[in-house]
Design a protein around this motif. Structure first.
Motif, PDB file in Angstrom:
ATOM      1  N   SER A  30      57.606  22.875 -20.381  1.00 50.20           N
ATOM      2  CA  SER A  30      57.095  23.741 -21.433  1.00 50.20           C
ATOM      3  C   SER A  30      56.079  22.996 -22.293  1.00 50.20           C
ATOM      4  O   SER A  30      55.291  23.594 -22.999  1.00 50.20           O
ATOM      5  CB  SER A  30      58.238  24.263 -22.298  1.00 50.20           C
ATOM      6  N   TYR A  31      56.088  21.665 -22.220  1.00 46.40           N
ATOM      7  CA  TYR A  31      55.135  20.848 -22.961  1.00 46.40           C
ATOM      8  C   TYR A  31      53.834  20.785 -22.168  1.00 46.40           C
ATOM      9  O   TYR A  31      53.797  20.297 -21.048  1.00 46.40           O
ATOM     10  CB  TYR A  31      55.716  19.448 -23.179  1.00 46.40           C
ATOM     11  N   LEU A  32      52.754  21.296 -22.741  1.00 39.93           N
ATOM     12  CA  LEU A  32      51.485  21.403 -22.035  1.00 39.93           C
ATOM     13  C   LEU A  32      50.932  20.046 -21.609  1.00 39.93           C
ATOM     14  O   LEU A  32      50.323  19.915 -20.567  1.00 39.93           O
ATOM     15  CB  LEU A  32      50.464  22.129 -22.918  1.00 39.93           C
ATOM     16  N   GLY A  33      51.156  19.018 -22.403  1.00 36.02           N
ATOM     17  CA  GLY A  33      50.635  17.696 -22.081  1.00 36.02           C
ATOM     18  C   GLY A  33      51.281  17.065 -20.866  1.00 36.02           C
ATOM     19  O   GLY A  33      50.735  16.152 -20.262  1.00 36.02           O
ATOM     20  N   ALA A  34      52.450  17.519 -20.466  1.00 37.64           N
ATOM     21  CA  ALA A  34      53.151  16.953 -19.315  1.00 37.64           C
ATOM     22  C   ALA A  34      52.745  17.631 -18.005  1.00 37.64           C
ATOM     23  O   ALA A  34      53.131  17.178 -16.941  1.00 37.64           O
ATOM     24  CB  ALA A  34      54.657  17.085 -19.509  1.00 37.64           C
ATOM     25  N   ALA A  35      51.963  18.684 -18.085  1.00 39.16           N
ATOM     26  CA  ALA A  35      51.568  19.429 -16.899  1.00 39.16           C
ATOM     27  C   ALA A  35      50.574  18.633 -16.059  1.00 39.16           C
ATOM     28  O   ALA A  35      49.906  17.733 -16.549  1.00 39.16           O
ATOM     29  CB  ALA A  35      50.951  20.756 -17.311  1.00 39.16           C
ATOM     30  N   THR A  36      50.488  18.984 -14.788  1.00 37.62           N
ATOM     31  CA  THR A  36      49.497  18.369 -13.917  1.00 37.62           C
ATOM     32  C   THR A  36      48.420  19.381 -13.588  1.00 37.62           C
ATOM     33  O   THR A  36      48.648  20.589 -13.625  1.00 37.62           O
ATOM     34  CB  THR A  36      50.138  17.869 -12.608  1.00 37.62           C
ATOM     35  N   MET A  37      47.268  18.865 -13.269  1.00 39.98           N
ATOM     36  CA  MET A  37      46.157  19.691 -12.809  1.00 39.98           C
ATOM     37  C   MET A  37      45.510  18.957 -11.645  1.00 39.98           C
ATOM     38  O   MET A  37      45.664  17.751 -11.497  1.00 39.98           O
ATOM     39  CB  MET A  37      45.132  19.904 -13.927  1.00 39.98           C
ATOM     40  N   SER A  38      44.763  19.675 -10.836  1.00 45.23           N
ATOM     41  CA  SER A  38      44.088  19.024  -9.725  1.00 45.23           C
ATOM     42  C   SER A  38      42.672  18.638 -10.113  1.00 45.23           C
ATOM     43  O   SER A  38      42.013  19.312 -10.891  1.00 45.23           O
ATOM     44  CB  SER A  38      44.067  19.937  -8.498  1.00 45.23           C
ATOM     45  N   CYS A  39      42.224  17.548  -9.552  1.00 46.06           N
ATOM     46  CA  CYS A  39      40.859  17.073  -9.767  1.00 46.06           C
ATOM     47  C   CYS A  39      39.927  17.939  -8.924  1.00 46.06           C
ATOM     48  O   CYS A  39      40.210  18.231  -7.762  1.00 46.06           O
ATOM     49  CB  CYS A  39      40.750  15.609  -9.359  1.00 46.06           C
ATOM     50  N   PHE A  40      38.817  18.342  -9.503  1.00 47.13           N
ATOM     51  CA  PHE A  40      37.854  19.180  -8.795  1.00 47.13           C
ATOM     52  C   PHE A  40      37.195  18.417  -7.645  1.00 47.13           C
ATOM     53  O   PHE A  40      36.856  19.009  -6.622  1.00 47.13           O
ATOM     54  CB  PHE A  40      36.783  19.686  -9.765  1.00 47.13           C
ATOM     55  N   LEU A  41      37.060  17.101  -7.775  1.00 45.21           N
ATOM     56  CA  LEU A  41      36.362  16.313  -6.762  1.00 45.21           C
ATOM     57  C   LEU A  41      37.263  15.863  -5.618  1.00 45.21           C
ATOM     58  O   LEU A  41      36.918  16.035  -4.454  1.00 45.21           O
ATOM     59  CB  LEU A  41      35.707  15.092  -7.421  1.00 45.21           C
ATOM     60  N   CYS A  42      38.423  15.286  -5.931  1.00 41.77           N
ATOM     61  CA  CYS A  42      39.286  14.754  -4.869  1.00 41.77           C
ATOM     62  C   CYS A  42      40.462  15.676  -4.530  1.00 41.77           C
ATOM     63  O   CYS A  42      41.079  15.532  -3.490  1.00 41.77           O
ATOM     64  CB  CYS A  42      39.802  13.363  -5.228  1.00 41.77           C
ATOM     65  N   GLY A  43      40.814  16.599  -5.433  1.00 38.81           N
ATOM     66  CA  GLY A  43      41.873  17.562  -5.164  1.00 38.81           C
ATOM     67  C   GLY A  43      43.284  17.064  -5.426  1.00 38.81           C
ATOM     68  O   GLY A  43      44.241  17.812  -5.256  1.00 38.81           O
ATOM     69  N   LYS A  44      43.454  15.822  -5.860  1.00 36.70           N
ATOM     70  CA  LYS A  44      44.793  15.296  -6.125  1.00 36.70           C
ATOM     71  C   LYS A  44      45.299  15.796  -7.470  1.00 36.70           C
ATOM     72  O   LYS A  44      44.541  15.938  -8.413  1.00 36.70           O
ATOM     73  CB  LYS A  44      44.775  13.770  -6.126  1.00 36.70           C
ATOM     74  N   HIS A  45      46.598  16.065  -7.536  1.00 36.91           N
ATOM     75  CA  HIS A  45      47.210  16.474  -8.799  1.00 36.91           C
ATOM     76  C   HIS A  45      47.512  15.242  -9.623  1.00 36.91           C
ATOM     77  O   HIS A  45      48.103  14.291  -9.133  1.00 36.91           O
ATOM     78  CB  HIS A  45      48.501  17.265  -8.546  1.00 36.91           C
ATOM     79  N   ARG A  46      47.085  15.285 -10.866  1.00 38.71           N
ATOM     80  CA  ARG A  46      47.296  14.168 -11.781  1.00 38.71           C
ATOM     81  C   ARG A  46      47.713  14.717 -13.137  1.00 38.71           C
ATOM     82  O   ARG A  46      47.442  15.857 -13.482  1.00 38.71           O
ATOM     83  CB  ARG A  46      46.031  13.339 -11.941  1.00 38.71           C
TER      84      ARG A  46
END
Length: 77
Positions: A30-46
């Motif tokens: 529920s904490y937004l800062g702990a979420a992951t997103m994918s990089c547009f260039l390499c596609g890895k979730h970070r």
């Protein structure tokens, strides 16, 4: 007797899996800062702390910070 292990297979209609585990491999928080997103260039979730916003192709996209290559080297260590 023990059951023989079942393999994941696609059902004939192609829309479902047989014996596929449910859920997402990414953390839900529920904490937004702990979420992951994918990089547009390499596609890895970070984690968001390892991403920055950069304007590419006329739009703002999230990319690895400082770069995809440097973060990959840090992960390898």
């Amino acid at each position: 007797m023990a059951k023989s292990p079942t393999k994941d297979t696609i059902v004939n209609d192609g829309l479902n899996y047989k014996s596929k585990a449910g859920g997402s491999p990414f953390l839900e928080s529920s904490y937004l800062g702990a979420a992951t997103m994918s990089c547009f260039l390499c596609g890895k979730h970070r984690s968001r702390q390892f991403l920055k916003t950069r304007k590419l192709i006329g739009k703002s996209h999230t990319v690895c910070a400082p770069s995809c290559k440097e973060l990959a080297e840090l992960e390898a260590k």
